[in-house]
Design a protein around this motif. Structure first.
Motif, PDB file in Angstrom:
ATOM      1  N   TRP A 112      20.152  92.703 -37.755  1.00  0.00           N
ATOM      2  CA  TRP A 112      21.092  92.750 -36.643  1.00  0.00           C
ATOM      3  C   TRP A 112      20.692  91.713 -35.603  1.00  0.00           C
ATOM      4  CZ3 TRP A 112      25.586  95.338 -35.865  1.00  0.00           C
ATOM      5  CH2 TRP A 112      26.125  95.275 -34.572  1.00  0.00           C
ATOM      6  N   CYS A 113      21.676  90.910 -35.159  1.00  0.00           N
ATOM      7  CA  CYS A 113      21.379  89.979 -34.076  1.00  0.00           C
ATOM      8  C   CYS A 113      21.831  90.594 -32.763  1.00  0.00           C
ATOM      9  CB  CYS A 113      22.061  88.633 -34.275  1.00  0.00           C
ATOM     10  SG  CYS A 113      21.772  87.554 -32.849  1.00  0.00           S
ATOM     11  N   PRO A 114      20.881  90.943 -31.876  1.00  0.00           N
ATOM     12  CA  PRO A 114      21.243  91.566 -30.598  1.00  0.00           C
ATOM     13  C   PRO A 114      22.037  90.619 -29.699  1.00  0.00           C
ATOM     14  CG  PRO A 114      18.892  91.838 -31.053  1.00  0.00           C
ATOM     15  CD  PRO A 114      19.418  90.840 -32.032  1.00  0.00           C
ATOM     16  N   ARG A 115      21.918  89.314 -29.935  1.00  0.00           N
ATOM     17  CA  ARG A 115      22.667  88.356 -29.136  1.00  0.00           C
ATOM     18  C   ARG A 115      24.106  88.221 -29.669  1.00  0.00           C
ATOM     19  NH1 ARG A 115      25.975  85.734 -28.582  1.00  0.00           N
ATOM     20  NH2 ARG A 115      26.387  83.568 -28.068  1.00  0.00           N
ATOM     21  N   CYS A 116      24.248  88.014 -30.994  1.00  0.00           N
ATOM     22  CA  CYS A 116      25.578  87.832 -31.571  1.00  0.00           C
ATOM     23  C   CYS A 116      26.289  89.166 -31.781  1.00  0.00           C
ATOM     24  CB  CYS A 116      25.492  87.081 -32.894  1.00  0.00           C
ATOM     25  SG  CYS A 116      24.796  85.435 -32.727  1.00  0.00           S
ATOM     26  N   GLN A 117      25.540  90.264 -31.645  1.00  0.00           N
ATOM     27  CA  GLN A 117      26.136  91.596 -31.787  1.00  0.00           C
ATOM     28  C   GLN A 117      26.792  91.792 -33.147  1.00  0.00           C
ATOM     29  OE1 GLN A 117      26.456  94.480 -29.408  1.00  0.00           O
ATOM     30  NE2 GLN A 117      24.527  93.426 -29.098  1.00  0.00           N
ATOM     31  N   ARG A 282      21.986  81.340 -36.321  1.00  0.00           N
ATOM     32  CA  ARG A 282      22.927  80.700 -35.402  1.00  0.00           C
ATOM     33  C   ARG A 282      22.404  80.576 -33.984  1.00  0.00           C
ATOM     34  NH1 ARG A 282      25.824  77.740 -38.537  1.00  0.00           N
ATOM     35  NH2 ARG A 282      26.447  78.946 -40.354  1.00  0.00           N
ATOM     36  N   CYS A 283      21.666  81.603 -33.509  1.00  0.00           N
ATOM     37  CA  CYS A 283      21.299  81.571 -32.096  1.00  0.00           C
ATOM     38  C   CYS A 283      19.803  81.727 -31.880  1.00  0.00           C
ATOM     39  CB  CYS A 283      22.067  82.641 -31.321  1.00  0.00           C
ATOM     40  SG  CYS A 283      21.431  84.296 -31.592  1.00  0.00           S
ATOM     41  N   ALA A 284      19.021  81.873 -32.963  1.00  0.00           N
ATOM     42  CA  ALA A 284      17.558  81.908 -32.903  1.00  0.00           C
ATOM     43  C   ALA A 284      16.978  83.166 -32.255  1.00  0.00           C
ATOM     44  CB  ALA A 284      17.001  80.660 -32.226  1.00  0.00           C
TER      45      ALA A 284
HETATM   46 ZN   LIG Z   1      22.552  85.486 -33.169  1.00  0.00          ZN
END
Ligand SMILES: [Zn+2]
Ligand SMILES: [Zn+2]
Length: 700
Positions: A112-117, A282-284
């Motif tokens: 899970w990416c907490p930034r990209c949700q 994508r967002c590291a």
């Molecule tokens: Zn992300």
């Protein structure tokens, strides 16, 4: 494409783009943030229409780049993964897999990416090694008879521990299995279990088990029916289950918790440790493994035929070495998480009713077929690669059985970078096998990446990217194409060096000057080449030309594009320009028969060379061709070898010329200066007829 078309094949290069779900959505969200907005402020529909606008702009840029590069595709068939036809194929594939039980919805641990949700598939996570710590924590036995020390790189997850595990063969712990631990800080009781996944060599050989926040622990939890306790939420914050740490960011919690452990004397030691953490591609952001409800494709039944297809040679990787990583991935495959918590993409064709019914359908249902109640569609979209996986047949009109599908499918060759063998190549192969019964292509040509002069990946943050349009503006598209092709062997990365671009431009200039010379010396129509009238240099250049034709053709067949380019380069530069054109000046100055013969050979070899070079340098070859012939070079026939010529006498001439040139340089005589030269040779070996040529070429 150009080469095969010239060989007479009905050759289609179908262009298109994918919608790059997560990457595109992030870009548009970044732009919105500059306006102080989020996608939720806009709402789904408005947000998607913004993304379409963004897509149109960048799509136009991509198409312009491809057109400038001179790619020879059929733009009238251009496709986009979100267009109507591709979307129909996506829907059909989803429903069929669902009906077959190969698509299911399940609670599963996902990246899970907490930034990209959103959830990410395994291959969207990049693992990077970084210096971290290994914390050794004392876990007391519930009966007060002692303690176990566990080592962890993520102490904050201990709030979600539901067991401690040891290897079944580890004698240090065998008498403890079945006993209970009283967790420090929370006082919760958890069992000590034996599981052979535990590595007795790691840390103390006893590990904490957090099924809700670690993929391996999740599997272990299923094996031992352990509860899943979620202590970190989708934003990377501690949940209410985390007690006094609730609401803290995961790293803030780590700090506070380690301090508390130390204060209680439960922290045995802290070791420096190199740890590989997963980052969002994508967002590291550091990925958080979370348990959530997602859609999955069951991979084992699909992977097996895809492995066999490559093993049997139905699909061949060029170069072959890439098969290994393909097999390795498919043999160890896990189910593919295909749902993404995004708005940009194909929405999942599943509807839910309050009565508990789930409907997956080809056509949007109006109401619940069971109770007639209102339906709500699943808000998630599919992984972009789900639609890209169908590309070879969805773009040919599948699920219909139209003419394109029958004529062009399966295709001959797929060209792509090695970085997307898992994402794309493997998935095209297994979906094609499942839905069409055939492999989607015969050859998968894998190329490397273009890197900067120092060998670094081109990236926005380094600012070392190169826009092909800038290079084309300054040097021309042919120069760029030639540079990229000669830069590397198949599958290897290319370092983009400007001096190589210069060298390619010099080559283009050389061809241009040679063509001008030939054009200046042609008058009207030339005769076809008559074999019996050829002079010594002409026999030689035609022999060399045949070798070049065979060399370029064979190398193209083997996908040795760089070798093909080098073959025609060497022929044109060294043999045609440096030797033949010089020798031809003598022939052109001869009697009318000699002049006509020389003109015929010059034209034949030049036009043939242009054809050999056309797939690599389409623009300059077309431009010159139009001055020599009628029609387009792109539609002309690929040169064939035409029998044997004996050019050996000219080889002798070359040796003699070299000899004179060597003496000239030993004596420090300027290369341009005419000098007297005497050749002493056996009169009966036919050398006398070479003397005029030698004198001409050696300026003697
Ligand atoms: Zn992300
Ligand atoms: Zn219902």
């Amino acid at each position: 494409t150009r080469w095969r078309r010239m060989q007479g094949y009905n050759c289609l290069w179908l262009p298109g783009t994918d919608h790059a779900g997560i990457a595109t959505q992030i870009k548009v969200e970044e732009k919105l943030r500059e306006e102080g907005l989020s996608r939720h402020d806009l709402g789904r529909e408005e947000f998607i229409s913004r993304v379409w606008k963004w897509k149109d702009k960048y799509h136009a840029r991509i198409v312009a780049q491809l057109e400038e590069m001179g790619i020879s595709c059929d733009w009238s068939r251009e496709r986009f993964t979100l267009d109507e036809g591709c979307s129909r194929a996506v829907r059909e594939v989803f429903v069929r897999l669902y009906e077959k039980g190969l698509i299911y919805q399940g609670e599963y641990i996902v990246n899970w990416c907490p930034r990209c949700q959103t959830a990410l598939s395994d291959i969207e996570v990049e693992h990077e090694e970084a210096e971290s710590s290994l914390w050794h924590i004392k876990y007391p036995l519930a009966d007060g008879s002692g303690h176990v020390v566990v080592a962890t790189t993520r102490p904050e997850t201990m709030l979600g521990d539901t067991a401690v595990a040891v290897h079944s063969g580890d004698s240090r712990y065998s008498q403890l299995v079945g006993k209970e631990i009283r967790l420090p800080l929370t006082g919760r009781l958890v069992p000590i279990i034996a599981d052979d996944f535990v590595d007795p060599e790691f840390g103390t050989g006893a590990v904490k088990v957090t099924p809700a926040h670690d993929p391996n622990d999740f599997e272990m939890g299923l094996r031992h029916q352990l509860p899943q306790l979620t202590v970190i939420d989708t934003e990377g914050r501690m949940t209410a289950e985390a007690g006094k740490y609730a609401g803290m960011d995961r790293y803030q919690c780590r700090k506070a918790l380690v301090a508390d452990l130390a204060a209680q004397g439960a922290l045995v030691k802290t070791e420096a440790h190199i740890n590989a953490t997963g980052h969002c591609q994508r967002c590291a952001t550091v990925v958080e493994p979370l348990v959530s409800k997602q859609w999955f494709v069951k991979m084992k039944p699909l992977a097996q035929p895809a492995i066999e297809a490559v093993r049997q040679g139905d699909v061949q990787f060029v170069p072959r070495r890439f098969e290994r990583i393909y097999f390795n991935w498919l043999e160890n495959i896990r189910d593919w998480c295909i749902s993404r918590q995004l708005w940009w993409g194909h929405r999942i064709p599943a509807w839910y009713c309050q009565c508990g019914e789930t409907i997956v359908a080809r056509e949007d249902p109006l109401c619940c077929p069971k109770c007639g109640g209102k339906l709500v569609q699943d808000p998630d979209v599919l992984d972009t690669w789900f639609s890209s996986a169908l590309w070879p047949f969805s773009t040919m009109g599948w699920p219909g059985d139209g003419e394109d599908f029958r004529h062009y499918f399966p295709t001959s060759v797929l060209v792509t970078g090695y970085d997307i063998i898992f994402f794309w190549v493997a998935r095209m192969i297994f979906t094609s096998l499942e839905f069409t019964g055939q492999a989607p292509f015969k050859d998968a040509y894998i190329h490397g990446l273009v890197r900067d002069e120092q060998g670094r990946k081109m990236s926005k943050s380094l600012g070392n990217g190169i826009d092909p349009l800038d290079i084309i503006k300054e040097y021309g598209a042919d120069t760029l194409r030639f540079t990229l092709l000669t830069g590397a062997a198949p599958g290897n990365d290319i370092r983009f060096q400007l001096d190589k671009v210069d060298a390619s431009r010099n080559f283009a200039n050389k061809i241009w000057n040679a063509a001008r010379f030939v054009l200046m010396n042609l008058e009207g129509d030339t005769e076809p080449v008559k074999k019996q009238e050829l002079d010594i240099p002409s026999r030689w250049i035609l022999e060399k030309f045949n070798i070049a034709v065979a060399g370029v053709t064979t190398n193209l067949e083997k996908y040795e594009l760089g070798e093909a380019a080098r073959t025609i380069y060497d022929f044109l530069w060294n043999e045609f320009c440096d030797w033949y054109i010089e020798a031809a000046k003598l022939g052109l100055a001869g009697d009318s028969g000699q002049r006509a013969m020389t003109q015929a050979v010059l034209k034949k070899v030049l036009t043939g060379s242009l054809q050999l070079l056309h797939p690599i340098m389409p623009f300059i070859t077309e431009e010159i061709w139009q001055q020599l012939e009628t029609g387009s070079i792109a539609l002309s026939s690929w040169p064939k070898t035409d029998g044997a010529y004996n050019g050996s006498q000219f080889e002798t001439v070359m040796e003699l010329v070299w000899a004179v040139r060597n003496i000239r340089s030993e004596l420090n005589l300027s290369p341009g200066k005419k000098i007297p030269a005497w050749l002493y040779v056996d009169a009966d070996k036919g050398y006398s007829e070479l003397s005029a040529l030698v004198c001409h070429l050696a300026r003697a």
